[in-house]
Design an enzyme around this catalytic site. Structure first.
Site, PDB file in Angstrom:
ATOM      1  N   SER A 108       0.901  -1.272   0.040  1.00 10.11           N
ATOM      2  CA  SER A 108      -0.071  -0.056   0.023  1.00 10.11           C
ATOM      3  C   SER A 108       0.792   1.345  -0.084  1.00 10.11           C
ATOM      4  O   SER A 108       0.467   2.247  -0.193  1.00 10.11           O
ATOM      5  CB  SER A 108      -0.897   0.145   1.168  1.00 10.11           C
ATOM      6  N   HIS A 115      -5.563  -3.877  -1.233  1.00  5.61           N
ATOM      7  CA  HIS A 115      -5.470  -2.861  -2.156  1.00  5.61           C
ATOM      8  C   HIS A 115      -5.817  -3.444  -3.586  1.00  5.61           C
ATOM      9  O   HIS A 115      -4.892  -3.295  -4.558  1.00  5.61           O
ATOM     10  CB  HIS A 115      -4.452  -1.992  -2.000  1.00  5.61           C
ATOM     11  N   LYS A 165     -12.612  -0.660   1.623  1.00  5.00           N
ATOM     12  CA  LYS A 165     -11.823   0.493   0.657  1.00  5.00           C
ATOM     13  C   LYS A 165     -12.455   0.347  -0.590  1.00  5.00           C
ATOM     14  O   LYS A 165     -13.627   1.200  -0.713  1.00  5.00           O
ATOM     15  CB  LYS A 165     -10.288  -0.185   0.391  1.00  5.00           C
TER      16      LYS A 165
END
Length: 422
Positions: free
Chosen positions: A209, A237, A268
């Site tokens: 990340s 991610h 996310k």
């Protein structure tokens, strides 16, 4: 109680004993120690002020003390779904049907049918046997290694893995080995050195990340096959937007199904609220439900978050246009910012770390960008190593091409002002 006994039990209590029972001496010591630490943080230029956002998470936001619309390039809102109307409506409907929360843990009275439905969708999306929900992926990472690994086992972890992985590994009793970042030679040497162990688990972020680089997953899986090891991947991610259909690093690199265990987040790309999960073999998911401490001792995921995430899985399964949009936006930004002369780490990922090296420069750069109505944050130690401060830009499907170009123009203007680029 005698003074000598008190001193042995708690040294900080000595001052309180001398100054009678209710002295503030221990608190004074604590305040002094913490003030010195804080002074050191500020002197090093690594103090991290928190900006206050006064609107919903979106491509355009407002911050406290500034009524202007500001372009947000610092969120993990990869698909732009944090404030999507369909997602919000699904969350609202669940409030009426299922309430605000369960007030309990899963095995007591905290499991609803929507929890099981979401777990089924997650497992199907990843092509695994089953899945288990957690309140966050931090909890998922905290709960798996202690449950799975014993003293007879070994865990081999990339040195730049996320802090939650590092903390989770600390809880287990297995042999612990760190291999150099994405260094397959070092990983193989450690696999050779641990062949006596019962199980060996290779642990890696799918996408790192802070750097935006993608794990060499094919090579890792090849080594795992060669040395009869398991592979764990953290996909926070990657899930939902990396790969043609958002299946993550496996799909992006063409190694679908080769990782044994996947942990990821709902907080996310998949709605932006909270929640995490583990998906993998049925035997693992079954034992996690029995022994994983964050699962057993934390409240179940609130219904609105479950319903919103479930809606997102439906959306991205039926239509991959948002995935294509964040991919094209990423290429546009990376191409333009690199051509301008900035040093950008990573490749082909919406995380675009623009390297500035000095912590104070990163902080000043971020403030200059905010003056130009672009929201970014300077990242410095201890979030990243000393001497590697940066602005971590994050691209979203919610950004228009015009907004991408505005951000690049602002970077160029500030970069020249601060002599980062010629």
């Amino acid at each position: 109680m005698s003074f000598s006994l008190l001193k042995r039990i708690h040294p900080l209590a000595v001052g309180a004993y001398r100054c009678h029972a209710y002295s503030s001496a221990p608190l004074g010591v604590m305040n002094q120690v913490l003030a010195e630490v804080m002074d050191g943080i500020k002197a090093a230029g690594t103090y991290k002020p928190e900006r206050v956002i006064t609107t919903k998470q979106a491509a355009q936001i407002k911050v406290q003390g500034n009524n202007k619309d500001i372009l947000n390039f610092c969120a993990n809102n990869y698909l732009g779904l944090s404030s999507n109307l369909e997602v919000i409506e699904a969350a609202k409907e669940s409030l009426d049907l299922y309430g605000n929360g369960l007030s309990s843990v899963r095995f007591i009275c905290g499991t609803q049918d929507i929890h099981k439905e979401l777990e089924h969708k997650i497992a199907k999306f990843h092509g695994r046997d089953d899945a288990i929900l957690y309140i966050s992926c931090f909890d998922a990472n905290a709960g798996i290694f202690e449950t799975l690994l014993g003293r007879e086992d070994a865990v081999l972890s990339d040195e730049l893995n996320h802090a939650s992985i590092i903390d989770g590994i600390r809880l287990c009793s297995a042999e612990r080995h760190r291999y150099k970042h994405m260094n397959m030679q070092d990983l193989e040497e450690k696999l050779q050195a641990t062949q006596k162990c019962r199980m060996r688990l290779i642990v890696t972020d799918g996408v790192f990340s802070m750097d935006g680089d993608v794990s060499p997953l094919r090579e890792i899986c090849d080594l795992a096959d060669k040395y009869n090891s398991l592979v764990f991947i953290d996909e926070c991610h990657a899930t939902g937007f990396l790969g043609a259909t958002g299946r993550g690093t496996e799909e992006f690199l063409g190694v679908e199904g080769r990782c044994h265990i996947i942990n990821s987040t709902l907080g996310k790309a998949l709605g932006g609220a909270a929640g995490g999960y583990t998906t993998g073999p049925q035997s693992l998911i079954d034992i996690l439900r029995q022994k994983s401490r964050p699962y057993l001792f934390s409240n179940s995921l609130p219904p609105p978050i479950v319903a919103a995430a479930s809606k997102v899985f439906d959306m991205i399964t039926q239509d991959n246009s948002l995935i294509a949009k964040v991919t094209s936006n990423t290429k546009r930004f990376r191409d333009k910012i690199t051509a301008a002369g900035f040093e950008v780490w990573g490749k082909d990922h919406p995380i675009c770390p623009i390297m500035l090296k000095e912590a104070s420069l990163a902080g000043r750069f971020a403030e200059e960008m905010l003056d130009r109505d672009i929201y970014v944050i300077g990242f410095s130690f201890p979030v990243v190593p000393k001497g590697l401060a940066r602005i971590r830009v994050q691209i979203s499907a919610a950004h228009s091409e015009e907004e991408i170009d505005r951000a690049v123009d602002a970077f160029i203007e500030v970069g020249k002002k601060l002599e980062v680029i010629p």
